[in-house]
Design a protein around this motif. Structure first.
Motif, short mmCIF file in Angstrom:
data_model
loop_
_atom_site.label_atom_id
_atom_site.label_comp_id
_atom_site.label_asym_id
_atom_site.label_seq_id
_atom_site.Cartn_x
_atom_site.Cartn_y
_atom_site.Cartn_z
N GLY A 190 0.77 -1.26 -0.11
CA GLY A 190 -0.10 0.13 0.04
C GLY A 190 0.95 1.12 -0.02
N GLU A 191 0.76 2.12 0.99
CA GLU A 191 1.43 3.29 1.04
C GLU A 191 2.76 3.12 2.01
OE1 GLU A 191 0.92 6.70 0.09
OE2 GLU A 191 0.01 5.72 -1.37
N ARG A 192 2.73 2.04 2.72
CA ARG A 192 3.87 1.85 3.59
C ARG A 192 4.99 1.24 2.88
NH1 ARG A 192 2.87 2.92 8.73
NH2 ARG A 192 0.82 2.90 9.41
N ILE A 193 6.40 1.29 3.49
CA ILE A 193 7.44 0.92 2.88
C ILE A 193 7.73 -0.55 3.51
CG2 ILE A 193 10.05 0.98 2.95
CD1 ILE A 193 9.75 4.02 3.16
N ALA A 194 7.60 -1.74 2.80
CA ALA A 194 7.54 -2.95 3.34
C ALA A 194 8.97 -3.59 3.28
CB ALA A 194 6.71 -3.98 2.40
N ALA A 195 9.89 -3.01 2.35
CA ALA A 195 11.27 -3.46 2.53
C ALA A 195 12.21 -2.31 1.87
CB ALA A 195 11.53 -4.87 1.80
N LEU A 196 13.20 -2.11 2.31
CA LEU A 196 14.11 -1.15 1.77
C LEU A 196 15.44 -1.56 1.64
CD1 LEU A 196 14.18 2.72 2.46
CD2 LEU A 196 16.32 1.33 2.95
N ALA A 197 16.32 -1.51 0.94
CA ALA A 197 17.62 -1.62 0.71
C ALA A 197 18.49 -0.31 0.07
CB ALA A 197 18.08 -2.81 -0.14
N GLN A 198 19.58 -0.20 0.73
CA GLN A 198 20.55 1.12 0.13
C GLN A 198 21.72 0.78 -0.06
OE1 GLN A 198 22.95 2.52 2.03
NE2 GLN A 198 22.53 1.52 3.93
N LYS A 199 22.09 1.25 -1.24
CA LYS A 199 23.69 0.91 -1.65
C LYS A 199 24.28 2.18 -1.72
CE LYS A 199 26.66 -1.58 -4.58
NZ LYS A 199 27.00 -2.30 -5.69
N THR A 200 25.15 2.60 -0.83
CA THR A 200 25.62 3.90 -0.75
C THR A 200 27.27 4.10 -0.93
OG1 THR A 200 24.03 4.45 0.82
CG2 THR A 200 25.92 6.03 0.61
N VAL A 206 11.46 1.10 7.20
CA VAL A 206 10.50 0.27 6.86
C VAL A 206 9.57 0.26 7.86
CG1 VAL A 206 10.26 -2.32 7.15
CG2 VAL A 206 12.29 -1.18 5.95
N GLY A 207 8.36 0.27 7.42
CA GLY A 207 7.17 0.22 8.07
C GLY A 207 6.49 1.68 8.03
N ALA A 208 7.16 2.71 7.45
CA ALA A 208 6.71 4.22 7.53
C ALA A 208 6.07 4.44 6.41
CB ALA A 208 7.75 4.93 7.56
N GLU A 209 5.12 5.51 6.48
CA GLU A 209 4.27 5.88 5.09
C GLU A 209 5.20 7.27 4.63
OE1 GLU A 209 0.33 6.58 6.67
OE2 GLU A 209 -0.06 4.42 6.16
N PRO A 210 4.80 7.75 3.52
CA PRO A 210 5.38 9.00 2.87
C PRO A 210 5.52 10.04 3.84
CG PRO A 210 4.11 7.58 1.13
CD PRO A 210 3.85 6.90 2.35
N ALA A 211 4.42 10.27 4.52
CA ALA A 211 4.14 11.47 5.24
C ALA A 211 5.15 11.60 6.62
CB ALA A 211 2.72 11.29 5.96
N GLU A 212 5.53 10.27 7.13
CA GLU A 212 6.62 10.22 8.31
C GLU A 212 7.95 10.29 7.78
OE1 GLU A 212 8.71 6.91 11.32
OE2 GLU A 212 6.62 6.32 10.52
N ILE A 213 8.08 9.96 6.54
CA ILE A 213 9.42 10.29 5.89
C ILE A 213 9.41 11.70 5.61
CG2 ILE A 213 11.04 9.74 3.72
CD1 ILE A 213 10.33 7.23 5.56
N GLU A 214 8.57 12.31 4.92
CA GLU A 214 8.67 13.67 4.72
C GLU A 214 8.86 14.63 5.97
OE1 GLU A 214 9.34 17.13 3.11
OE2 GLU A 214 9.15 15.20 2.02
N ARG A 215 8.03 13.92 7.23
CA ARG A 215 8.42 14.75 8.45
C ARG A 215 9.70 14.80 8.81
NH1 ARG A 215 5.67 13.26 14.19
NH2 ARG A 215 6.99 14.67 15.37
N ALA A 216 10.36 13.59 8.86
CA ALA A 216 11.77 13.35 9.19
C ALA A 216 12.72 14.18 8.43
CB ALA A 216 11.88 11.84 8.97
N ALA A 217 12.36 14.11 6.96
CA ALA A 217 13.32 15.23 6.40
C ALA A 217 13.11 16.58 6.50
CB ALA A 217 12.86 14.76 4.81
N THR A 218 11.92 16.98 6.72
CA THR A 218 11.59 18.31 6.71
C THR A 218 12.43 18.75 8.16
OG1 THR A 218 9.83 18.57 5.81
CG2 THR A 218 10.00 20.17 7.41
N GLU A 219 12.28 17.87 9.51
CA GLU A 219 12.83 18.19 10.75
C GLU A 219 14.63 18.27 10.59
OE1 GLU A 219 11.23 15.13 13.14
OE2 GLU A 219 9.41 16.50 13.50
N LEU A 220 15.12 17.35 9.59
CA LEU A 220 16.51 17.26 9.43
C LEU A 220 16.76 18.59 8.87
CD1 LEU A 220 19.09 15.81 9.45
CD2 LEU A 220 18.39 14.66 7.24
#
Length: 142
Positions: free
Chosen positions: A49-59, A77-91
């Motif tokens: 749905g809107e939630r992140i079920a799995a994530l991998a990053q190669k940096t 993982v488990g977050a919705e876009p609004a939570e990600i945007e909130r974290a990014a805005t706070e950062l």
């Protein structure tokens, strides 16, 4: 600058490298570069749905980029876009020097970076890649 740019928390988080690697058959995948310093991150997502079920990053990048990518790997993982945007805005607010208690407490480790504006993009690059992935960039071949 009274605080070390690469504090112990940033070094430890970069070494932790949460969710490092690639996902097999991701729903979404994006690669972002910082052309000024050469940092690069690829984020793969599987969604439920809107939630992140799995994530991998190669940096590939400096400790700041690696640490920010690791925080995302641990928290997204488990977050919705609004939570990600909130974290990014706070950062972004933290890097601008505002007094912020981020929704993801680990982001507070980046407070010393506020004094070095040229390094803000290093911290924000993984969040930009995640935002682009959430906005619907298709995986290769998708």
């Amino acid at each position: 600058m009274t605080e070390k740019l690469y504090n112990d928390a940033i070094i430890a988080e970069a070494k932790a490298n949460h969710a490092h690697g690639r996902l097999e058959a991701p729903d979404r995948s994006v690669t972002c570069d910082n052309p000024l310093c050469g940092d690069r991150i690829t984020i793969d997502l599987k969604l439920a749905g809107e939630r992140i079920a799995a994530l991998a990053q190669k940096t590939r990048g400096c400790l700041l980029t690696q640490a920010a990518a690791s925080v995302i790997g641990q928290r997204a993982v488990g977050a919705e876009p609004a939570e990600i945007e909130r974290a990014a805005t706070e950062l972004r607010r933290l890097l601008a020097g505002e007094a912020v208690a981020p929704v993801w407490p680990e982001l507070a480790m980046f407070a010393p970076v506020k004094a070095v504006k040229s390094r803000h993009e290093c911290v924000l690059l993984p969040f930009e890649a995640l935002r682009e992935a959430l906005e619907g960039k298709l995986a290769p071949g998708g």
